[in-house]
Design a protein around this motif. Structure first.
Motif, mmCIF file in Angstrom:
data_model
loop_
_atom_site.group_PDB
_atom_site.id
_atom_site.type_symbol
_atom_site.label_atom_id
_atom_site.label_comp_id
_atom_site.label_asym_id
_atom_site.label_seq_id
_atom_site.Cartn_x
_atom_site.Cartn_y
_atom_site.Cartn_z
ATOM 1 N N ILE A 302 0.844 -1.200 0.000
ATOM 2 C CA ILE A 302 0.000 0.000 0.000
ATOM 3 C C ILE A 302 0.878 1.250 0.000
ATOM 4 O O ILE A 302 0.623 2.217 -0.715
ATOM 5 C CB ILE A 302 -0.952 0.004 1.217
ATOM 6 N N CYS A 303 1.938 1.222 0.801
ATOM 7 C CA CYS A 303 2.849 2.366 0.872
ATOM 8 C C CYS A 303 3.712 2.494 -0.385
ATOM 9 O O CYS A 303 4.142 3.591 -0.743
ATOM 10 C CB CYS A 303 3.757 2.242 2.100
ATOM 11 N N GLN A 304 3.954 1.356 -1.036
ATOM 12 C CA GLN A 304 4.773 1.364 -2.248
ATOM 13 C C GLN A 304 4.109 0.489 -3.308
ATOM 14 O O GLN A 304 4.438 -0.684 -3.464
ATOM 15 C CB GLN A 304 6.187 0.859 -1.949
ATOM 16 N N PRO A 305 3.145 1.056 -4.047
ATOM 17 C CA PRO A 305 2.430 0.268 -5.071
ATOM 18 C C PRO A 305 3.367 -0.310 -6.125
ATOM 19 O O PRO A 305 3.149 -1.397 -6.637
ATOM 20 C CB PRO A 305 1.466 1.290 -5.683
ATOM 21 N N LYS A 306 4.418 0.448 -6.468
ATOM 22 C CA LYS A 306 5.425 -0.015 -7.420
ATOM 23 C C LYS A 306 6.803 0.290 -6.867
ATOM 24 O O LYS A 306 6.994 1.260 -6.145
ATOM 25 C CB LYS A 306 5.265 0.684 -8.777
ATOM 26 N N LYS A 307 7.778 -0.544 -7.204
ATOM 27 C CA LYS A 307 9.145 -0.314 -6.741
ATOM 28 C C LYS A 307 9.638 1.049 -7.217
ATOM 29 O O LYS A 307 9.480 1.414 -8.372
ATOM 30 C CB LYS A 307 10.069 -1.421 -7.252
ATOM 31 N N GLY A 308 10.211 1.802 -6.271
ATOM 32 C CA GLY A 308 10.701 3.127 -6.604
ATOM 33 C C GLY A 308 9.621 4.193 -6.598
ATOM 34 O O GLY A 308 9.886 5.355 -6.902
ATOM 35 N N GLN A 309 8.397 3.806 -6.231
ATOM 36 C CA GLN A 309 7.282 4.754 -6.217
ATOM 37 C C GLN A 309 6.580 4.676 -4.862
ATOM 38 O O GLN A 309 5.964 3.670 -4.535
ATOM 39 C CB GLN A 309 6.297 4.438 -7.345
ATOM 40 N N THR A 310 6.678 5.734 -4.079
ATOM 41 C CA THR A 310 6.089 5.755 -2.737
ATOM 42 C C THR A 310 4.776 6.519 -2.754
ATOM 43 O O THR A 310 4.703 7.641 -3.283
ATOM 44 C CB THR A 310 7.055 6.419 -1.736
ATOM 45 N N TYR A 311 3.756 5.913 -2.184
ATOM 46 C CA TYR A 311 2.448 6.583 -2.112
ATOM 47 C C TYR A 311 2.494 7.647 -1.017
ATOM 48 O O TYR A 311 3.235 7.533 -0.053
ATOM 49 C CB TYR A 311 1.349 5.565 -1.801
ATOM 50 N N THR A 312 1.687 8.709 -1.177
ATOM 51 C CA THR A 312 1.591 9.724 -0.131
ATOM 52 C C THR A 312 0.145 10.125 0.096
ATOM 53 O O THR A 312 -0.638 10.209 -0.852
ATOM 54 C CB THR A 312 2.422 10.977 -0.470
ATOM 55 N N TRP A 313 -0.172 10.336 1.365
ATOM 56 C CA TRP A 313 -1.484 10.863 1.745
ATOM 57 C C TRP A 313 -1.380 12.345 2.094
ATOM 58 O O TRP A 313 -2.341 12.929 2.577
ATOM 59 C CB TRP A 313 -2.041 10.089 2.935
ATOM 60 N N LEU A 314 -0.212 12.939 1.846
ATOM 61 C CA LEU A 314 0.020 14.323 2.256
ATOM 62 C C LEU A 314 -0.293 15.344 1.165
ATOM 63 O O LEU A 314 -0.714 16.458 1.467
ATOM 64 C CB LEU A 314 1.481 14.506 2.694
ATOM 65 N N LEU A 315 -0.074 14.968 -0.090
ATOM 66 C CA LEU A 315 -0.163 15.943 -1.176
ATOM 67 C C LEU A 315 -1.046 15.455 -2.324
ATOM 68 O O LEU A 315 -1.123 14.256 -2.593
ATOM 69 C CB LEU A 315 1.236 16.240 -1.731
ATOM 70 N N LYS A 316 -1.671 16.414 -2.991
ATOM 71 C CA LYS A 316 -2.356 16.123 -4.252
ATOM 72 C C LYS A 316 -1.301 16.036 -5.357
ATOM 73 O O LYS A 316 -0.135 16.363 -5.147
ATOM 74 C CB LYS A 316 -3.345 17.250 -4.581
ATOM 75 N N LYS A 317 -1.722 15.617 -6.535
ATOM 76 C CA LYS A 317 -0.791 15.488 -7.654
ATOM 77 C C LYS A 317 -0.179 16.822 -8.055
ATOM 78 O O LYS A 317 0.930 16.884 -8.595
ATOM 79 C CB LYS A 317 -1.490 14.848 -8.854
ATOM 80 N N ASN A 318 -0.904 17.936 -7.787
ATOM 81 C CA ASN A 318 -0.388 19.259 -8.146
ATOM 82 C C ASN A 318 0.510 19.849 -7.059
ATOM 83 O O ASN A 318 0.945 20.999 -7.169
ATOM 84 C CB ASN A 318 -1.545 20.213 -8.452
ATOM 85 N N GLY A 319 0.773 19.073 -6.006
ATOM 86 C CA GLY A 319 1.664 19.534 -4.946
ATOM 87 C C GLY A 319 0.979 20.291 -3.829
ATOM 88 O O GLY A 319 1.632 20.679 -2.847
ATOM 89 N N GLU A 320 -0.321 20.524 -3.954
ATOM 90 C CA GLU A 320 -1.065 21.197 -2.898
ATOM 91 C C GLU A 320 -1.363 20.213 -1.765
ATOM 92 O O GLU A 320 -1.464 19.003 -1.995
ATOM 93 C CB GLU A 320 -2.369 21.769 -3.446
ATOM 94 N N PRO A 321 -1.513 20.723 -0.535
ATOM 95 C CA PRO A 321 -1.796 19.816 0.591
ATOM 96 C C PRO A 321 -3.148 19.132 0.426
ATOM 97 O O PRO A 321 -4.119 19.747 -0.006
ATOM 98 C CB PRO A 321 -1.775 20.740 1.804
ATOM 99 N N LEU A 322 -3.177 17.860 0.742
ATOM 100 C CA LEU A 322 -4.409 17.077 0.648
ATOM 101 C C LEU A 322 -5.087 17.059 2.015
ATOM 102 O O LEU A 322 -4.505 16.579 2.994
ATOM 103 C CB LEU A 322 -4.080 15.649 0.205
ATOM 104 N N PHE A 323 -6.313 17.592 2.076
ATOM 105 C CA PHE A 323 -7.063 17.543 3.330
ATOM 106 C C PHE A 323 -7.895 16.272 3.359
ATOM 107 O O PHE A 323 -8.674 16.011 2.447
ATOM 108 C CB PHE A 323 -7.974 18.759 3.480
ATOM 109 N N ILE A 324 -7.709 15.469 4.393
ATOM 110 C CA ILE A 324 -8.500 14.252 4.587
ATOM 111 C C ILE A 324 -9.316 14.443 5.855
ATOM 112 O O ILE A 324 -8.752 14.532 6.955
ATOM 113 C CB ILE A 324 -7.604 13.007 4.720
ATOM 114 N N ASP A 325 -10.604 14.537 5.718
ATOM 115 C CA ASP A 325 -11.468 14.733 6.886
ATOM 116 C C ASP A 325 -11.449 13.483 7.738
ATOM 117 O O ASP A 325 -11.597 12.363 7.239
ATOM 118 C CB ASP A 325 -12.899 15.034 6.431
ATOM 119 N N ILE A 326 -11.276 13.675 9.025
ATOM 120 C CA ILE A 326 -11.183 12.536 9.936
ATOM 121 C C ILE A 326 -12.483 11.738 9.975
ATOM 122 O O ILE A 326 -12.503 10.568 10.377
ATOM 123 C CB ILE A 326 -10.793 13.018 11.343
ATOM 124 N N LYS A 327 -13.564 12.361 9.524
ATOM 125 C CA LYS A 327 -14.859 11.679 9.506
ATOM 126 C C LYS A 327 -14.960 10.713 8.332
ATOM 127 O O LYS A 327 -15.844 9.852 8.294
ATOM 128 C CB LYS A 327 -15.992 12.694 9.435
#
Length: 333
Positions: A302-327
């Protein structure tokens, strides 16, 4: 050989026993014996931690209420309590008040918790079924944290930092789950002198002896200060900062001077030294993904879907911060 005096003599002769103060090393008696809660009682009450359990170095669990270390009355009341009261007051007044606390106060507060965790493990069997295997932590192991323990003597006014600061400390706003127990999260790492605490709406991450080296990357982290982080996001950010600390390939060195009866002045030698090699090794996504998987408690794929590629829950693809509602349900699995 120079004869040790003052604070250095106290540290060298420190006896790591339940009958000596963890901070000053004095012998404890019925008249001066107290206990210091590694995680302050006010935090335990706030987040219902008293009967909750924390994971120790050997993987066993210990109730927070039993996470105590021996302390003398003087260190507890005269030196530790003022720092504790300042942090408590700031916490009760919210994130901005915590952000305005001097770094030195946060360093001593976090440093005591970090060192206290290891100190408590001095008195716990590594294997309860076989006490002959020794304790989780040994005095020899604690000796390897000499500089950190020396710096903690600043709590007693014995040490002053001259033209440097030992730590990088970061604060972030975090979202609060409904359950009080879930509003608390704690991570530490002995190798990197790292500690991360999420308490309610405040998240604190620190590398306690990188001498502000990772602070040079702080501008890359500013984007994460625009939103209140989901608990998962805060853990990911903790993993990021921890990994950067692990990549540091220098061990800070210090010299100490003292004139008169004042505190010992600690000076840091140039971190770069005579080497042209960068202070940090190159970032490796594969290694980082393994660490992130451990910190986030998620499968590696889950953290690394492909070798050399790390998933992130911090940023959108455009580099803006990704808000994840705790709800929201993250649907991670």
């Amino acid at each position: 050989m120079t004869e040790l005096t003052g604070i250095f003599k106290q540290i060298e002769e420190h006896s790591y026993t339940p009958d000596n103060c963890f901070l000053c090393g004095c012998e404890l008696s019925d008249d001066n014996r107290t206990i210091e809660h590694v995680i302050p009682k006010w935090l335990q009450r706030k987040f219902n931690l008293w009967d909750q359990k924390i994971t120790l170095l050997n993987g066993t669990l210990l109730p927070y209420r039993n996470l105590t270390i021996p302390c003398c009355l003087n260190c507890n009341n005269r030196h530790l309590r003022p720092f504790e009261n300042e942090v408590k007051k700031a916490f009760e007044n919210g994130f901005e008040a915590m952000s305005e606390l001097p770094d030195e106060i946060l360093f001593y507060w976090l440093g005591k918790i970090y060192f206290g965790m290891m100190y408590r493990e001095l008195f716990l069997d590594f294997d309860r079924s076989d006490p002959k295997k020794g304790t989780i932590v040994t005095p020899e192991y604690l000796d390897s944290f000499y500089s950190h323990f020396l710096f903690l003597q600043g709590i007693r006014g014995q040490i002053a930092f001259s033209n440097f600061f030992p730590a990088s400390i970061y604060l972030f706003k975090t979202q609060k789950p409904k359950e009080l127990e879930s509003q608390w999260d704690f991570i530490d790492n002995q190798d990197a002198l790292f500690i991360s605490i999420r308490m309610g709406g405040i998240g604190i991450i620190a590398l306690l002896q990188d001498c502000k080296s990772t602070k040079k990357i702080e501008h890359h982290l500013d984007v994460h200060k625009k939103i209140e982080l989901h608990p998962l996001q805060f853990r990911e950010l903790s993993a990021k900062i921890l990994y950067k600390g692990i990549l540091m390939n220098r061990t800070p060195k210090f010299i100490n001077t003292q004139t008169g009866k004042g505190p010992v002045e600690t000076h840091m030698l140039p971190l770069q030294g005579f080497s042209s090699k960068p202070i940090f090794d190159d970032w490796n996504d594969d290694d980082y993904s393994i660490l992130m998987s451990h910190i986030l408690r998620l499968p590696l794929d889950i953290c690394q879907p492909k070798k050399g590629q790390t998933y992130t829950w911090l940023l959108k693809k455009n580099g803006e911060p990704l808000f994840i509602d705790i709800k929201d349900d993250l649907n991670l699995f």
